[in-house]
Scaffold this active site. Structure first.
Site, mmCIF file in Angstrom:
data_model
loop_
_atom_site.group_PDB
_atom_site.id
_atom_site.type_symbol
_atom_site.label_atom_id
_atom_site.label_comp_id
_atom_site.label_asym_id
_atom_site.label_seq_id
_atom_site.Cartn_x
_atom_site.Cartn_y
_atom_site.Cartn_z
ATOM 1 N N ASN A 107 -5.567 -41.328 19.559
ATOM 2 C CA ASN A 107 -5.870 -39.987 19.058
ATOM 3 C C ASN A 107 -7.363 -39.791 18.884
ATOM 4 O O ASN A 107 -8.087 -40.694 18.459
ATOM 5 C CB ASN A 107 -5.193 -39.774 17.697
ATOM 6 C CG ASN A 107 -5.491 -38.402 17.135
ATOM 7 O OD1 ASN A 107 -5.179 -37.385 17.754
ATOM 8 N ND2 ASN A 107 -6.121 -38.356 15.971
ATOM 9 N N ILE A 121 -10.503 -34.522 14.389
ATOM 10 C CA ILE A 121 -11.609 -34.225 13.473
ATOM 11 C C ILE A 121 -11.048 -34.169 12.056
ATOM 12 O O ILE A 121 -10.140 -33.379 11.772
ATOM 13 C CB ILE A 121 -12.304 -32.908 13.848
ATOM 14 C CG1 ILE A 121 -12.962 -33.055 15.216
ATOM 15 C CG2 ILE A 121 -13.345 -32.512 12.800
ATOM 16 C CD1 ILE A 121 -13.706 -31.824 15.684
ATOM 17 N N TYR A 122 -11.584 -35.009 11.203
ATOM 18 C CA TYR A 122 -11.151 -35.110 9.816
ATOM 19 C C TYR A 122 -12.393 -35.197 8.936
ATOM 20 O O TYR A 122 -13.381 -35.807 9.317
ATOM 21 C CB TYR A 122 -10.277 -36.359 9.608
ATOM 22 C CG TYR A 122 -9.185 -36.464 10.629
ATOM 23 C CD1 TYR A 122 -7.998 -35.751 10.491
ATOM 24 C CD2 TYR A 122 -9.337 -37.260 11.776
ATOM 25 C CE1 TYR A 122 -6.999 -35.822 11.451
ATOM 26 C CE2 TYR A 122 -8.346 -37.331 12.729
ATOM 27 C CZ TYR A 122 -7.183 -36.616 12.571
ATOM 28 O OH TYR A 122 -6.207 -36.677 13.517
ATOM 29 N N HIS A 163 -0.763 -35.095 10.819
ATOM 30 C CA HIS A 163 -1.680 -35.282 11.936
ATOM 31 C C HIS A 163 -1.531 -36.689 12.506
ATOM 32 O O HIS A 163 -1.016 -37.604 11.849
ATOM 33 C CB HIS A 163 -3.117 -35.038 11.492
ATOM 34 C CG HIS A 163 -3.412 -33.588 11.206
ATOM 35 N ND1 HIS A 163 -4.635 -33.150 10.771
ATOM 36 C CD2 HIS A 163 -2.634 -32.476 11.302
ATOM 37 C CE1 HIS A 163 -4.609 -31.843 10.596
ATOM 38 N NE2 HIS A 163 -3.399 -31.410 10.917
ATOM 39 N N GLU A 223 -13.880 -25.843 1.697
ATOM 40 C CA GLU A 223 -13.042 -25.936 2.890
ATOM 41 C C GLU A 223 -13.038 -24.640 3.712
ATOM 42 O O GLU A 223 -13.581 -23.612 3.314
ATOM 43 C CB GLU A 223 -11.604 -26.290 2.487
ATOM 44 C CG GLU A 223 -11.335 -27.795 2.450
ATOM 45 C CD GLU A 223 -11.318 -28.420 3.836
ATOM 46 O OE1 GLU A 223 -11.428 -27.672 4.827
ATOM 47 O OE2 GLU A 223 -11.189 -29.651 3.926
#
Length: 473
Positions: A160, A163-164, A182, A273
């Site tokens: 995988n 984007i985290y 995810h 966020e």
């Protein structure tokens, strides 16, 4: 046109008038976060920013808002910068169907110019800074994080690239927020069940295509690298990491190698966020960094998050809409287009032909059960096929003239949503709504079976072309 690295894309942006170089000295805080918010406030034609004179750092550059406008998004795809949004969507959807395109493997990469394996200090290597005032620390929020399924480690498709958000917790330690649904959340679950740490590689400052695909909801066994090849029209170039047996974007500016410590959690957050609100502090996994590689005078690419629209919305908008579009068309070939650009798809607008009365409601509920829709798609608006879902005035027209609230709204109580949605209660649970804004069809028997919709005069499209040509003279 394929961009091998971030630098070649920045060169293209500059040639097209879509890059502003800031050469005056700036402070990491508050200048960089303020500039990123400011450029997002300038509208959907705004440029990327490149800073090369940052107080406290002898070398290194910061790039902001790289894909933060529709012209930049079009250029990322190799299209003319004035390509309309719906045309960008349709072209992205066409290329999506070219998946998979096999990768190009190479032995060396520019980021291998400098290597640090002892006394690692991320604060010396990267110009770290907070984006918003109440952020609990410095975050890395636009890096490609690579991991593998330890139960099937040789399966390239199950590797995988995502984007985290990554909170810098120390000189060689990061916090990470792996959403359980995810891929990296599944990888971590597998690793911890095996009692093993999860190797990860973090690539900062990558070309725009892999960054866009890393933020897209692919299937678990779809390779982001093979999809990046489909979107850019030629094989994507990767190089194998030295320690973790993971594949890395060849053009990365900075690469961090490490592992998520099994079974260990620390407080992470708050963080401003994409919802426009701060998330709470939560206990999250920790990454121990074991090696750092970087190009000479590296570019630290960062992503501003806050009240939409920001760069995130441009970067994820079409890349979220297209997978939903293909998944819906498998069940309902009548679907024409999907606009899931708003807050990463918490709101989705679907344009579709209708077979019979009630059909649009079924389309809307199917959207909520797609892999992405399970965590998003809180409000789904379904419009007729002649309504452009990317044209907000047309959508508002449909809502204004086609919706009878007592007949056209379907509520699904206590459905799943991502916990970052500040309206969810408890976090991760919400009511969801489908709004049917299509023209009624039999066997619906409501009284407002509408008179025919006004069609544009016959030569309208021809005159659009003529007027555009006259404007460009």
């Amino acid at each position: 046109m394929a961009y091998r690295d971030l630098r070649s894309f920045l060169d293209k942006l500059e040639a097209e008038g879509q890059l502003v170089r800031v050469t005056q000295m700036v402070h990491p805080e508050p200048d960089l976060g303020s500039a990123a918010r400011a450029v997002n406030n300038l509208g959907d034609q705004s440029p990327a920013l490149l800073f090369n004179n940052i107080h406290g750092y002898q070398s290194g550059q910061v790039a902001l808002n790289v894909i933060g406008s529709w012209p930049n998004h079009a250029l990322m795809m190799g299209l003319a910068k004035d390509t309309p949004v719906k045309e960008q969507f349709l072209e992205f959807a066409r290329r999506w169907n070219q998946y998979p395109v096999p990768v190009e493997r190479v032995e060396t990469a520019p980021f291998q110019a400098n290597e640090v394996t002892e006394d690692i200090n991320l604060f010396e290597i990267l110009p770290l800074f907070r984006l918003n005032h109440e952020d609990s620390g410095c975050f890395i929020d636009k890096a490609c994080v690579i991991s593998r399924d330890l139960d099937d480690p040789d399966n390239f498709q199950k590797q995988n690239v995502g984007i985290y958000r990554l909170q810098v917790k120390g000189k060689d330690k990061l916090g990470i927020q792996p959403i359980p649904t995810h891929d990296i959340g599944l990888h971590l679950k597998i690793a911890e069940e095996r009692g093993e740490n999860l190797p990860v590689t973090i690539a900062i400052g990558c070309d725009p295509v892999i960054t866009t695909i890393a933020g897209s909801p692919l299937a678990y066994d779809q390779s982001e690298y093979e999809m990046a090849g489909a979107i850019q029209g030629e094989p994507y170039r990767i190089v194998r990491s030295k320690r973790s047996n993971l594949d890395i974007p060849w053009g990365a500016e900075v690469v961090l190698e490490g592992e998520i410590i099994a079974g260990y959690r620390e407080l992470e957050g708050p963080f401003g966020e994409f919802t426009g609100s701060y998330s709470d502090a939560r206990r999250q996994p920790v990454i121990q960094i074991n090696a750092v590689y970087y190009r000479d005078n590296p570019i630290f690419e960062h992503l501003y998050l806050g009240m939409p629209w920001t760069e995130l919305d441009y970067m994820t908008s079409i890349a979220t809409s297209v997978p939903l579009y293909h998944q819906l068309k498998e069940a309902f070939p009548e679907v024409v287009a999907v606009n899931a650009m708003y807050t990463v798809g918490l709101v989705a607008i679907i344009s579709t032909k209708t077979r019979f009365g009630g059909f649009a409601k079924a389309v809307g509920m199917r959207a909520m059960t797609t892999p992405h829709g399970l965590g998003y798609c809180k409000l789904v608006i379904v419009v007729d096929d002649f309504v452009d879902p990317f044209n907000v005035p047309q959508v508002m027209w449909a809502l204004s003239t086609r919706v009878a609230p007592d007949k056209d709204m379907v509520m699904i109580p206590n459905a799943s949503v991502l916990a970052l949605d500040p309206s969810s209660d408890p976090p991760g649970i919400t009511h969801k709504v489908v709004i049917d804004a299509t023209t009624p069809k039999q066997p619906e028997t409501r009284g407002e079976l509408f008179a025919p919709t006004i069609e544009p005069p016959r030569d309208t499209q021809k005159w659009e072309t003529i007027i555009k040509q006259l404007m460009n003279k």
